[in-house]
Write a protein that holds these residues in place. Structure first.
Motif, mmCIF file in Angstrom:
data_model
loop_
_atom_site.group_PDB
_atom_site.id
_atom_site.type_symbol
_atom_site.label_atom_id
_atom_site.label_comp_id
_atom_site.label_asym_id
_atom_site.label_seq_id
_atom_site.Cartn_x
_atom_site.Cartn_y
_atom_site.Cartn_z
ATOM 1 N N SER A 99 0.955 -1.397 0.191
ATOM 2 C CA SER A 99 -0.023 -0.078 -0.074
ATOM 3 C C SER A 99 0.880 1.043 -0.048
ATOM 4 N N ILE A 100 0.335 2.565 0.043
ATOM 5 C CA ILE A 100 1.040 3.318 -0.098
ATOM 6 C C ILE A 100 2.090 3.820 1.098
ATOM 7 N N ASP A 101 1.894 3.040 2.154
ATOM 8 C CA ASP A 101 2.796 3.096 3.519
ATOM 9 C C ASP A 101 3.393 1.767 3.935
ATOM 10 N N GLU A 102 3.098 0.830 3.180
ATOM 11 C CA GLU A 102 3.326 -0.608 3.507
ATOM 12 C C GLU A 102 4.362 -1.406 2.472
ATOM 13 N N GLN A 103 5.344 -1.872 2.900
ATOM 14 C CA GLN A 103 6.079 -2.714 1.781
ATOM 15 C C GLN A 103 6.550 -4.042 2.444
ATOM 16 N N PHE A 104 6.342 -5.073 1.601
ATOM 17 C CA PHE A 104 7.014 -6.347 2.313
ATOM 18 C C PHE A 104 8.354 -6.617 1.600
ATOM 19 N N LEU A 105 9.208 -7.054 2.484
ATOM 20 C CA LEU A 105 10.756 -7.270 2.065
ATOM 21 C C LEU A 105 10.956 -8.507 2.334
ATOM 22 N N TYR A 106 11.495 -9.495 1.253
ATOM 23 C CA TYR A 106 11.949 -11.011 1.373
ATOM 24 C C TYR A 106 13.176 -11.070 1.736
ATOM 25 N N LEU A 107 13.579 -11.705 3.042
ATOM 26 C CA LEU A 107 14.927 -11.553 3.601
ATOM 27 C C LEU A 107 15.148 -13.046 3.590
ATOM 28 N N ASP A 108 14.848 -14.284 2.820
ATOM 29 C CA ASP A 108 15.646 -15.293 2.752
ATOM 30 C C ASP A 108 16.968 -14.951 2.060
ATOM 31 N N GLY A 109 17.845 -15.785 2.643
ATOM 32 C CA GLY A 109 19.331 -15.816 2.223
ATOM 33 C C GLY A 109 20.352 -14.737 2.798
ATOM 34 N N TYR A 110 19.651 -13.701 3.341
ATOM 35 C CA TYR A 110 20.421 -12.532 3.864
ATOM 36 C C TYR A 110 20.917 -12.991 5.224
ATOM 37 N N GLU A 111 20.666 -14.019 5.810
ATOM 38 C CA GLU A 111 21.101 -14.583 7.265
ATOM 39 C C GLU A 111 22.323 -15.066 6.907
ATOM 40 N N ARG A 112 22.778 -15.341 5.630
ATOM 41 C CA ARG A 112 24.145 -16.027 5.460
ATOM 42 C C ARG A 112 25.142 -15.026 5.840
ATOM 43 N N PHE A 113 25.001 -13.584 5.197
ATOM 44 C CA PHE A 113 26.039 -13.009 5.595
ATOM 45 C C PHE A 113 25.628 -11.473 6.463
ATOM 46 N N CYS A 114 24.281 -11.437 6.914
ATOM 47 C CA CYS A 114 24.122 -10.250 7.888
ATOM 48 C C CYS A 114 23.162 -10.735 9.011
ATOM 49 N N ASP A 115 22.931 -10.027 9.786
ATOM 50 C CA ASP A 115 21.840 -10.122 10.768
ATOM 51 C C ASP A 115 20.438 -9.603 10.082
ATOM 52 N N PRO A 116 19.559 -10.328 9.717
ATOM 53 C CA PRO A 116 18.249 -9.438 9.174
ATOM 54 C C PRO A 116 17.902 -8.469 9.916
ATOM 55 N N GLU A 117 17.696 -8.679 11.235
ATOM 56 C CA GLU A 117 17.127 -7.721 12.177
ATOM 57 C C GLU A 117 17.949 -6.426 12.124
ATOM 58 N N GLN A 118 19.151 -6.705 12.229
ATOM 59 C CA GLN A 118 20.093 -5.498 12.161
ATOM 60 C C GLN A 118 20.083 -4.684 10.540
ATOM 61 N N LEU A 119 19.693 -5.556 9.644
ATOM 62 C CA LEU A 119 19.724 -4.866 8.290
ATOM 63 C C LEU A 119 18.425 -3.869 8.284
ATOM 64 N N MET A 120 17.439 -4.847 8.944
ATOM 65 C CA MET A 120 16.171 -3.694 8.867
ATOM 66 C C MET A 120 16.335 -2.578 9.888
ATOM 67 N N ARG A 121 16.860 -2.569 10.910
ATOM 68 C CA ARG A 121 17.010 -1.447 11.786
ATOM 69 C C ARG A 121 18.092 -0.510 11.037
ATOM 70 N N ASP A 122 19.025 -0.838 10.419
ATOM 71 C CA ASP A 122 19.878 0.151 9.763
ATOM 72 C C ASP A 122 19.115 0.928 8.643
ATOM 73 N N MET A 123 18.100 0.170 8.140
ATOM 74 C CA MET A 123 17.243 1.039 6.955
ATOM 75 C C MET A 123 16.461 1.614 7.568
ATOM 76 N N VAL A 124 15.693 1.372 8.822
ATOM 77 C CA VAL A 124 14.805 2.205 9.579
ATOM 78 C C VAL A 124 15.653 3.644 9.982
ATOM 79 N N VAL A 125 16.621 3.808 10.202
ATOM 80 C CA VAL A 125 17.537 4.661 10.547
ATOM 81 C C VAL A 125 17.726 5.522 9.437
ATOM 82 N N LYS A 126 18.155 4.817 8.396
ATOM 83 C CA LYS A 126 18.592 5.618 7.019
ATOM 84 C C LYS A 126 17.346 6.434 6.521
ATOM 85 N N ILE A 127 16.028 5.541 6.653
ATOM 86 C CA ILE A 127 14.792 6.323 6.151
ATOM 87 C C ILE A 127 14.609 7.525 6.970
ATOM 88 N N ARG A 128 14.769 7.383 8.411
ATOM 89 C CA ARG A 128 14.553 8.423 9.163
ATOM 90 C C ARG A 128 15.209 9.896 8.926
#
Length: 421
Positions: A99-128
Motif C-alpha cells: 500500500s502507499i505506506d507498507e512494503q513487504f521485503l523478502y529476507l531469505d538468504g540474507y542471514e548468510r552474510f548479515c543479521d536480518p534484524e540489524q539490516l532492517m534496523r539500519d534501514m529504518v535509521v536511514k529512512i528517518r
DNA sequence: TCTGGGGTCCTAGGACCC
DNA sequence: TCTGGGGTCCTAGGACCC
C-alpha cells in the motif's frame, strides 16, 4: 523470513516533515471534502479522537486542544512514499509494495552474510535520516505474522523499531497478547463471529482444528489460520495489472440538475482514462453510479448504477466519456439531491489501442493520440489546462472542499517549501 | 451545516450448455 | 401425470484491506 515495513501514521508524518514545529504535537489529516479523520498521531489519539470519525463531530476537541488539521494531499503523500520505497528497494533485492505506506521485503538468504534484524534496523535509521519518516518493521515466517510483529515494533520502544517472531515460543506469546480484531484478515464480521464462538485471542483461533476453521470461515479465514500457524499461503505475486480503475467523489454541495451530474461524471471519466493510459492499458466496460446523501433522512434517498460494454477495449477519453454520459441519462432522476457520483472502468487489458475487423470508429490511433496530447498539456501546464467542455467550469458546485490543504511541495515547482531566515 | 476513496477476493445463485 | 445430472461462466453483493 519476510519483513513488513510500515510507515507510522504515514499521512500525519508527511505533514510533520514540512511543519517541523509540530513535533510532539497532535496532528490530524482529513479525507476528501474534509469529511473524516483518516490519519492521526498518537498525541491526537490520546485526546480521544478516533480514526474514521467525522471531522465536524470532533471539531470541538480539535479547537480546544489546538490540534493541527490538514486536508489530505494524496499527491504529496504519494511522492514521499516513492522516496521511502526507493530506500527499501535498495536495501533488499526482492520487495513488494502492499500500500502507499507498507512494503513487504523478502529476507531469505540474507542471514548468510548479515543479521536480518540489524539490516532492517539500519534501514529504518536511514529512512528517518533521509526522509524524516518513522518506520516500524515486523519480521516473521508469514505476512500475517509479520504484520503482528510490526504492530509490536510500533507499540514497544524496546524493540527499537524492529520486532522479530522467529521461534514457536515467540509466536505463541505474541498471538496470546495480540488483539483478535487487529489481525490482518479479521474484520468486524469475522471478529463478531469468532467472539460468538468463544474465541478470544489469535492464539485460541490458531489452535482450533483446521476443518473447524474451514467449516465456519471458508477460504479467507482458513488462509489467515494457516498464516497465524506459520504456514505462508497469501499470494506473493506482484499484481502487475489492476482489474478496475475508479474515480468517485462526494460533492462539496448537493446537486440536482442533469447537466451538473453529467459534468461530474465527465470529469471522473477523464480522470479514469488518464490513469488507464498512464499504465498503457484499455478498458472494456464503463460503469457509472450516483446516489443521494445517505445521512440526510429528511431527503428522498436514491442510488443507482449502470454499465456499458465497449465493442473494443478503449483508452480514448472521448469514447469512454460519451459512453459514461449516455449512462447518466438512464440513472438520473429529477427531484433528487445528488451527493456523490463515480465512474468505474473494468475489463482492463494491456495496450492503449485495440482493433476489430468491423469497427464503427476508424481512427483509433489518432483519437488516443489526441487524449495523450491532452495528458501532456495537463501535465506540463497544470491539471485541467485542457478538458472536455461538458466537464464545466472550475467553480462547479460538485467540486470538493479542502479548507486546510498543504501545497504540493514535492511535485510542483511553483509550490516549493519557502523558508524565511 | 458538516459524514472518504480505491482497491481485492470469495461465494451464491442464475443463465446457459450438452 | 410424470420432468436429470453435470458442468461453465457471469454477476451482484459481502467482507476485507489501507
Amino acid at each position: 523470513m519476510i519483513a513488513l515495513a510500515d510507515c507510522n501514521t504515514f499521512f500525519a508524518s508527511v505533514e510533520k516533515v514540512f511543519h517541523p514545529g509540530l513535533h510532539g504535537k497532535p496532528v490530524c489529516v482529513l479525507s476528501s471534502n474534509d469529511g473524516n479523520i483518516v490519519a492521526l498521531t498518537s498525541e491526537a489519539k490520546a485526546l480521544g479522537i478516533k480514526r474514521g470519525a467525522p471531522f465536524f463531530q470532533v471539531k470541538d476537541i480539535i479547537e480546544k486542544n489546538r490540534v493541527a488539521v490538514f486536508s489530505g494531499n494524496i499527491m504529496l503523500y504519494a511522492a514521499m512514499s516513492k522516496r521511502v520505497q526507493s530506500i527499501m528497494k535498495k536495501t533488499v533485492s526482492r520487495t513488494e509494495t502492499y500500500s502507499i505506506d507498507e512494503q513487504f521485503l523478502y529476507l531469505d538468504g540474507y542471514e548468510r552474510f548479515c543479521d536480518p534484524e540489524q539490516l532492517m534496523r539500519d534501514m529504518v535509521v536511514k529512512i528517518r535520516l533521509w526522509t524524516d519518516i518513522p518506520v516500524s518493521v515486523g519480521i516473521a515466517r508469514t505476512k500475517t505474522l509479520a504484520k503482528v510483529a510490526s504492530k509490536f515494533a510500533k507499540q514497544y520502544k524496546g524493540y527499537r523499531s524492529v520486532c522479530t517472531i522467529d521461534t514457536e515460543e515467540k509466536r505463541r506469546k505474541a498471538l496470546s497478547m495480540f488483539d483478535l480484531a487487529d489481525v490482518w484478515g479479521i474484520g468486524r464480521k469475522t471478529y463478531e463471529k469468532l467472539t460468538a464462538l468463544g474465541v478470544k485471542t489469535p492464539l485460541e483461533f490458531a489452535d482450533k482444528p483446521g476443518d473447524w476453521v474451514d467449516r465456519h470461515f471458508h477460504k479467507p479465514g482458513y488462509q489467515t489460520w494457516l498464516e497465524l500457524n506459520g504456514i505462508p499461503c497469501i499470494d506473493t505475486e506482484e499484481i502487475l495489472q489492476r482489474q478496475s480503475i475508479s474515480t468517485s467523489r462526494s460533492f462539496g454541495e448537493m446537486i440536482s440538475t442533469k447537466e451538473q451530474l453529467k459534468a461530474s461524471v465527465a470529469h471522473f471519466a477523464a480522470s479514469c482514462c488518464n490513469t488507464l493510459r498512464s499504465q498503457d492499458s484499455s478498458a472494456g466496460s464503463v460503469t457509472v453510479f450516483a446516489c443521494s446523501n445517505r445521512f440526510r433522512e429528511d431527503l428522498e434517498q436514491y442510488a443507482n448504477m449502470a454499465t456499458a460494454y465497449l465493442d473494443v477495449p478503449s483508452s480514448d477519453t472521448l469514447e469512454i466519456t460519451a459512453a459514461a454520459l449516455s449512462l447518466v441519462d438512464g440513472i438520473y432522476r429529477q427531484g433528487i439531491q445528488f451527493k456523490k457520483s463515480g465512474v468505474i472502468l473494468g475489463r482492463i487489458v494491456p495496450g492503449s489501442v485495440h482493433h476489430i475487423l468491423f469497427d464503427s470508429i476508424g481512427n483509433r490511433e489518432e483519437r488516443v493520440e489526441l487524449s495523450r496530447t491532452m495528458d501532456l498539456l495537463n501535465h506540463r501546464f497544470g491539471i485541467k489546462t485542457v478538458g472536455l467542455a461538458v466537464e464545466g467550469g472550475k467553480s462547479e458546485a460538485w467540486k470538493v472542499r479542502r479548507d486546510h490543504a498543504t501545497p504540493n511541495y514535492l511535485t510542483d515547482i511553483d509550490q516549493l517549501l519557502t523558508i524565511r531566515i
